[in-house]
Write a protein that holds these residues in place. Structure first.
Motif, mmCIF file in Angstrom:
data_model
loop_
_atom_site.group_PDB
_atom_site.id
_atom_site.type_symbol
_atom_site.label_atom_id
_atom_site.label_comp_id
_atom_site.label_asym_id
_atom_site.label_seq_id
_atom_site.Cartn_x
_atom_site.Cartn_y
_atom_site.Cartn_z
ATOM 1 N N ALA A 4 0.831 -1.210 0.000
ATOM 2 C CA ALA A 4 0.000 0.000 0.000
ATOM 3 C C ALA A 4 0.868 1.264 0.000
ATOM 4 O O ALA A 4 0.556 2.232 -0.698
ATOM 5 C CB ALA A 4 -0.939 -0.002 1.208
ATOM 6 N N GLN A 5 1.957 1.251 0.770
ATOM 7 C CA GLN A 5 2.863 2.405 0.778
ATOM 8 C C GLN A 5 3.547 2.580 -0.574
ATOM 9 O O GLN A 5 3.720 3.700 -1.042
ATOM 10 C CB GLN A 5 3.912 2.244 1.875
ATOM 11 C CG GLN A 5 3.357 2.405 3.275
ATOM 12 C CD GLN A 5 4.363 1.999 4.342
ATOM 13 O OE1 GLN A 5 5.153 1.070 4.162
ATOM 14 N NE2 GLN A 5 4.312 2.706 5.469
ATOM 15 N N ARG A 6 3.919 1.475 -1.192
ATOM 16 C CA ARG A 6 4.551 1.573 -2.513
ATOM 17 C C ARG A 6 3.579 2.132 -3.543
ATOM 18 O O ARG A 6 3.939 2.977 -4.354
ATOM 19 C CB ARG A 6 5.070 0.200 -2.960
ATOM 20 C CG ARG A 6 6.334 -0.200 -2.238
ATOM 21 C CD ARG A 6 6.973 -1.427 -2.814
ATOM 22 N NE ARG A 6 7.366 -1.217 -4.215
ATOM 23 C CZ ARG A 6 7.898 -2.159 -4.966
ATOM 24 N NH1 ARG A 6 8.101 -3.372 -4.475
ATOM 25 N NH2 ARG A 6 8.238 -1.921 -6.212
ATOM 26 N N ALA A 8 1.036 4.071 -2.935
ATOM 27 C CA ALA A 8 0.832 5.488 -2.593
ATOM 28 C C ALA A 8 2.012 6.347 -3.034
ATOM 29 O O ALA A 8 1.840 7.522 -3.361
ATOM 30 C CB ALA A 8 0.606 5.630 -1.089
ATOM 31 N N CYS A 9 3.202 5.787 -3.072
ATOM 32 C CA CYS A 9 4.397 6.534 -3.472
ATOM 33 C C CYS A 9 4.631 6.442 -4.979
ATOM 34 O O CYS A 9 4.823 7.452 -5.650
ATOM 35 C CB CYS A 9 5.602 5.965 -2.714
ATOM 36 S SG CYS A 9 7.175 6.683 -3.182
ATOM 37 N N GLU A 10 4.650 5.235 -5.514
ATOM 38 C CA GLU A 10 5.007 5.019 -6.913
ATOM 39 C C GLU A 10 3.890 5.396 -7.883
ATOM 40 O O GLU A 10 4.168 5.855 -8.991
ATOM 41 C CB GLU A 10 5.412 3.562 -7.136
ATOM 42 C CG GLU A 10 6.672 3.177 -6.386
ATOM 43 C CD GLU A 10 6.950 1.678 -6.414
ATOM 44 O OE1 GLU A 10 6.551 0.999 -7.388
ATOM 45 O OE2 GLU A 10 7.573 1.181 -5.454
ATOM 46 N N GLY A 11 2.630 5.204 -7.488
ATOM 47 C CA GLY A 11 1.511 5.525 -8.373
ATOM 48 C C GLY A 11 1.502 6.991 -8.796
ATOM 49 O O GLY A 11 1.498 7.302 -9.992
ATOM 50 N N PRO A 12 1.527 7.927 -7.846
ATOM 51 C CA PRO A 12 1.567 9.342 -8.228
ATOM 52 C C PRO A 12 2.827 9.714 -9.005
ATOM 53 O O PRO A 12 2.787 10.563 -9.894
ATOM 54 C CB PRO A 12 1.515 10.073 -6.882
ATOM 55 C CG PRO A 12 0.858 9.116 -5.956
ATOM 56 C CD PRO A 12 1.320 7.750 -6.405
ATOM 57 N N THR A 58 -1.107 -7.270 -6.523
ATOM 58 C CA THR A 58 -1.732 -6.111 -5.882
ATOM 59 C C THR A 58 -0.983 -4.837 -6.251
ATOM 60 O O THR A 58 -1.605 -3.794 -6.531
ATOM 61 C CB THR A 58 -1.765 -6.293 -4.350
ATOM 62 O OG1 THR A 58 -2.487 -7.491 -4.039
ATOM 63 C CG2 THR A 58 -2.405 -5.105 -3.664
ATOM 64 N N LEU A 59 0.343 -4.908 -6.280
ATOM 65 C CA LEU A 59 1.146 -3.752 -6.673
ATOM 66 C C LEU A 59 0.792 -3.318 -8.097
ATOM 67 O O LEU A 59 0.536 -2.142 -8.357
ATOM 68 C CB LEU A 59 2.636 -4.086 -6.572
ATOM 69 C CG LEU A 59 3.615 -2.989 -6.981
ATOM 70 C CD1 LEU A 59 3.515 -1.786 -6.033
ATOM 71 C CD2 LEU A 59 5.045 -3.540 -7.005
ATOM 72 N N LEU A 60 0.743 -4.262 -9.011
ATOM 73 C CA LEU A 60 0.385 -3.938 -10.402
ATOM 74 C C LEU A 60 -1.027 -3.374 -10.502
ATOM 75 O O LEU A 60 -1.274 -2.437 -11.259
ATOM 76 C CB LEU A 60 0.510 -5.178 -11.282
ATOM 77 C CG LEU A 60 1.934 -5.621 -11.582
ATOM 78 C CD1 LEU A 60 1.946 -7.020 -12.174
ATOM 79 C CD2 LEU A 60 2.607 -4.633 -12.506
ATOM 80 N N ALA A 61 -1.952 -3.959 -9.736
ATOM 81 C CA ALA A 61 -3.345 -3.500 -9.766
ATOM 82 C C ALA A 61 -3.495 -2.085 -9.220
ATOM 83 O O ALA A 61 -4.490 -1.414 -9.494
ATOM 84 C CB ALA A 61 -4.234 -4.462 -8.969
ATOM 85 N N GLY A 62 -2.503 -1.601 -8.475
ATOM 86 C CA GLY A 62 -2.525 -0.223 -8.002
ATOM 87 C C GLY A 62 -1.783 0.725 -8.928
ATOM 88 O O GLY A 62 -2.197 1.872 -9.112
#
Length: 183
Positions: A4-6, A8-12, A58-62
């Motif tokens: 979740a932190q990744r 929140a950081c990598e998505g933006p 989950t990381l990819l889905a975010g």
């Protein structure tokens, strides 16, 4: 960092990169963005942790929806790249394609350092099978990373990296010839 932190950081960050390129005087829109790369090798080395296969999805889905939601991001193919070490992640991603993922990338190197399985004999067949599975799951499959052949006289392992023979003209092959041929 947690997944979740990744996100929140990598998505933006990824969304900002896409939007920035789109808003240049002459817009630049990448065709493909590999949002997450080599879970067992590159990602683990850069983050200090190895995500589970479920957490990888989950990381990819975010990350993929963040790329698609960015200004100029709707037409970009988002995906992940996989090396020979990532078989479990490949099985999981084709069985349950993460939200927004469209691209399946293969990282193909001919070097004796990658000896499990021996890439001189097994890698083409393994990757062909992975691409067939990815395509059957609705993903576009192509090389996203490759390089010229490398030979190590003593075989595989860390020592190989210091004694490798890369062949005449390998820099041009790695940068232009091999990539152009696979693309």
């Amino acid at each position: 960092m947690t997944v979740a932190q990744r996100i929140a950081c990598e998505g933006p960050f990824l969304a900002a990169v896409v939007a920035h390129n789109h808003n240049l005087g002459t817009p630049v829109t990448p065709i493909v963005i590999i949002a997450a790369h080599e879970p067992v090798e590159a990602d683990a080395a850069s983050t200090g942790q190895t995500l589970s296969t479920v957490d990888w999805n989950t990381l990819l889905a975010g990350l993929c929806p963040a790329i698609h939601a960015a200004t100029g991001g709707s037409g970009i193919l988002c995906g992940s790249g996989y090396s020979m070490a990532d078989a479990a992640y490949v099985s999981n991603v084709v069985a349950s394609v993460p939200s927004g993922m469209q691209q399946f990338g293969i990282d193909w190197y001919y070097r004796s350092a990658d000896s499990t399985p021996n890439n001189w004999t097994n890698q083409p067949g393994v990757y062909a099978g992975w691409c067939q599975s990815a395509t059957a799951a609705g993903l576009n499959c192509q090389m996203d990373e490759t390089g010229a052949w490398v030979h190590c006289p003593s075989g595989s392992g860390v020592l190989c990296q210091t004694e490798s023979y890369e062949g005449c003209g390998w820099e041009n092959l790695q940068t232009y010839g091999v990539h152009a041929a696979f693309n």
